[in-house]
Enzyme design. Structure first.
Site, PDB file in Angstrom:
ATOM      1  N   ARG A 253       0.855  -1.185   0.000  1.00 53.90           N
ATOM      2  CA  ARG A 253       0.000   0.000   0.000  1.00 53.90           C
ATOM      3  C   ARG A 253       0.892   1.235   0.000  1.00 53.90           C
ATOM      4  NH1 ARG A 253      -3.233  -2.897  -1.628  1.00 53.90           N
ATOM      5  NH2 ARG A 253      -5.312  -3.392  -0.853  1.00 53.90           N
TER       6      ARG A 253
ATOM      7  N   HIS B 117      -0.856  -0.267  -9.968  1.00 55.74           N
ATOM      8  CA  HIS B 117      -1.479  -1.190  -9.000  1.00 55.74           C
ATOM      9  C   HIS B 117      -1.957  -2.480  -9.689  1.00 55.74           C
ATOM     10  CE1 HIS B 117      -3.769  -1.401  -4.908  1.00 55.74           C
ATOM     11  NE2 HIS B 117      -3.397  -2.603  -5.317  1.00 55.74           N
TER      12      HIS B 117
ATOM     13  N   GLU C 117      -4.214   7.141  -5.548  1.00 53.65           N
ATOM     14  CA  GLU C 117      -4.208   6.399  -6.816  1.00 53.65           C
ATOM     15  C   GLU C 117      -5.342   6.899  -7.700  1.00 53.65           C
ATOM     16  OE1 GLU C 117      -4.028   2.182  -6.040  1.00 53.65           O
ATOM     17  OE2 GLU C 117      -2.187   2.407  -4.917  1.00 53.65           O
TER      18      GLU C 117
END
Ligand code: MLT
Length: 314
Positions: free
Chosen positions: A227, A274, A256
């Site tokens: 994360r 991601h 993000e």
């Protein structure tokens, strides 16, 4: 018939399994204010990481019996709010382990051999043979921060590559594969590569900042597939500029998509969107695992993986 809403992309086989059980609404674009209005009609919701299942949504979900998170991290779900409404939150640990481990190894090799930049130069017609000196991973110390499923599997692959395995995880007390540290600072000071696989909590949030970068060996490589919030991005920028960090491979960001364009544009930063778990295999495993657990809860059975399982015992 149970009504189930899926608000993030889910594997096709998993959706088919779900359709065999209940009435499925599949809307991967839904906004949180729209979800808040319609959630009262549903018995179950399945999400990945795009949808934030906030306390507002949970409190509006008067019929909700289970929340399913197809993935490992449940930081996009207000577990406290779900628990106080006695709604089980099920997730799919293990589904993406192999995929995350494989990309971690790939990123390590890519940084040590500068693969991304050399590919770009060669495509531009710039021939750098004779001007390049990479680094072998053999004999180097990998520091695995977070020694759960992914960290332990990564350790096995790195061992086969002849690397030395050091790990930090306050919840893991022994390991045959790694030297485990109690002291986070000592751990950080002795490693050549840091690979972050910790869960995001109030303890791990910004647990790597200026003080921690200053402890690290000059020339360290950083990988973050966990994360973004675990690393303070501004401190990472300073550590790259000062040469403490020789390279970083980031799949996750504090926001993000990333707003810190300076960070993602460094030549020695590999920036990914991601996608650590974005393989056909991981999505199938995570999707089918979560559907099985959602169906289990709706059928009054015990799910395999529940974050707040204590509410099922009472
Ligand atoms: C996870 O927590 O499972 C991964 O970060 C993948 C994702 O959220 O898409």
């Amino acid at each position: 018939m149970y009504k189930i809403i899926v608000t993030d992309k889910l594997n096709a086989d998993a959706i088919e399994m779900l359709k065999g059980f209940g009435e499925v609404t599949y809307d991967t674009e839904i906004k949180s204010d729209e979800l808040k209005v319609i959630i009262k009609d549903f018995d179950a919701i399945i999400v990945r990481s795009r949808t934030k299942v906030t306390a507002d949504i949970i409190n509006a979900a008067t019929n909700l019996k289970v929340i399913g998170r197809a993935g490992v991290g449940v930081d996009n779900i207000d577990v406290k709010a779900a628990t106080s409404r006695r709604i089980p939150v099920v997730f799919s640990p293990g589904g993406s382990t192999r995929s995350v481990v494989e990309i971690a190894v790939g990123l390590m090799v890519a940084m040590a051999r500068d693969i991304v930049n050399l590919d770009n130069e060669t495509k531009k017609g710039i021939w750098l043979k004779g001007k390049v000196e990479g680094t072998e991973l053999h004999g180097k110390v990998i520091g695995i921060y977070g020694f759960g499923r992914i960290g332990r599997e990564l350790a096995k692959i790195c061992m086969a590559m002849g690397m030395k395995i050091h790990a930090y995880d306050p919840y893991v007390k022994d390991s045959d594969d790694a030297i485990l540290y109690n002291d986070f600072n000592k751990f950080l000071s002795e490693i050549d590569i840091l690979s972050v696989h910790a869960v995001l909590t109030s303890q791990t949030n910004h647990s790597i900042g200026t003080k921690e970068f200053n402890i690290m060996k000059k020339g360290i490589y950083i990988i973050n597939l966990a994360r973004g919030e675990i690393i303070d991005e501004n401190s990472l920028i300073n550590a790259i500029e000062s040469g403490i960090v020789k390279g970083a491979a980031l799949d996750v960001y504090e926001h993000e998509p990333p707003v810190n364009t300076k960070l993602v544009n460094f030549k020695n930063v590999i920036a990914l969107p991601h996608i650590g778990a974005a393989t056909a295999e991981a999505q199938k495993k995570s999707g089918t695992m979560i559907v099985k657990d959602v169906i289990a809860v709706l059928s009054g059975k015990k799910p395999e993986s529940c974050v707040n399982s204590s509410i099922l015992d009472g």
